[in-house]
Design a protein around this motif. Sequence first.
Motif, short mmCIF file in Angstrom:
data_model
loop_
_atom_site.label_atom_id
_atom_site.label_comp_id
_atom_site.label_asym_id
_atom_site.label_seq_id
_atom_site.Cartn_x
_atom_site.Cartn_y
_atom_site.Cartn_z
N GLY A 36 0.66 -0.99 0.20
CA GLY A 36 0.42 0.02 -0.19
C GLY A 36 0.90 1.18 -0.35
N ALA A 37 1.90 1.27 0.49
CA ALA A 37 2.91 2.24 0.72
C ALA A 37 3.37 2.41 -0.54
N LEU A 38 3.71 1.72 -1.21
CA LEU A 38 4.74 1.81 -2.77
C LEU A 38 3.59 1.91 -3.25
N ILE A 39 2.45 1.39 -3.50
CA ILE A 39 1.47 2.21 -4.07
C ILE A 39 0.72 3.56 -4.53
N ILE B 189 -2.83 -3.42 -10.30
CA ILE B 189 -1.46 -3.38 -9.69
C ILE B 189 -1.67 -3.69 -8.25
N THR B 190 -2.28 -3.02 -7.94
CA THR B 190 -2.59 -3.12 -6.30
C THR B 190 -2.93 -4.69 -5.51
N ALA B 191 -3.78 -4.87 -6.67
CA ALA B 191 -4.44 -6.36 -5.94
C ALA B 191 -3.92 -7.82 -6.58
N ALA B 192 -3.12 -7.56 -7.66
CA ALA B 192 -2.49 -8.17 -8.03
C ALA B 192 -0.81 -8.78 -7.13
N ALA B 193 -0.74 -7.16 -6.79
CA ALA B 193 1.22 -7.38 -5.79
C ALA B 193 0.37 -8.24 -4.59
N VAL B 194 -0.73 -7.92 -3.85
CA VAL B 194 -1.03 -8.16 -2.71
C VAL B 194 -1.02 -9.72 -2.90
N VAL B 195 -1.94 -10.32 -4.00
CA VAL B 195 -1.91 -11.42 -3.73
C VAL B 195 -0.85 -12.38 -4.64
#
Length: 146
Positions: free
Chosen positions: A81-84, A109-115
């Motif tokens: 979250g901080a990076l996004i 991008i956030t959803a893919a990065a977290v998963v």
Amino acid sequence: MSGAAGARRSPRTDLTHDNDIKKGQPPVGRAALFGLCPQCGAQTLFAGLAKFAPRCRVCGLDFESYNVGDGPAAFLTMIIGALIVVAAILVDFAFEPPFWVHVILWVPITAAAVVYGLRIAKAALLASEHQRQAAEGRRADDEPHD
């Protein structure tokens, strides 16, 4: 004594060196990136995006016996979250796109990065537990006496 000062180190928890890994066992990094079984190296660790299979289809290793849990979830979500947010602010200052471009760009991008981050972190924890033969801690007076 109690706590860390009174705990006895189990010989099973000694860290292995790279050259001590048994034949067929992938290193933790490779097992995490590719979802490999930590015992045989087959790509059988996951049954879903971030859900472990019950056991390895090749060697039969029981993945459910490892206590990985959801520990990495909150940690990864905060870091990603901080990076996004930083990336979104930089893009906004540089290009000044409309709001809908931010939504179209940053939500997936956030959803893919977290998963995928969660997938890698959970696999790394499981592989690390397996290679180090991690087990629940016990107090000296909990051990059976002969």
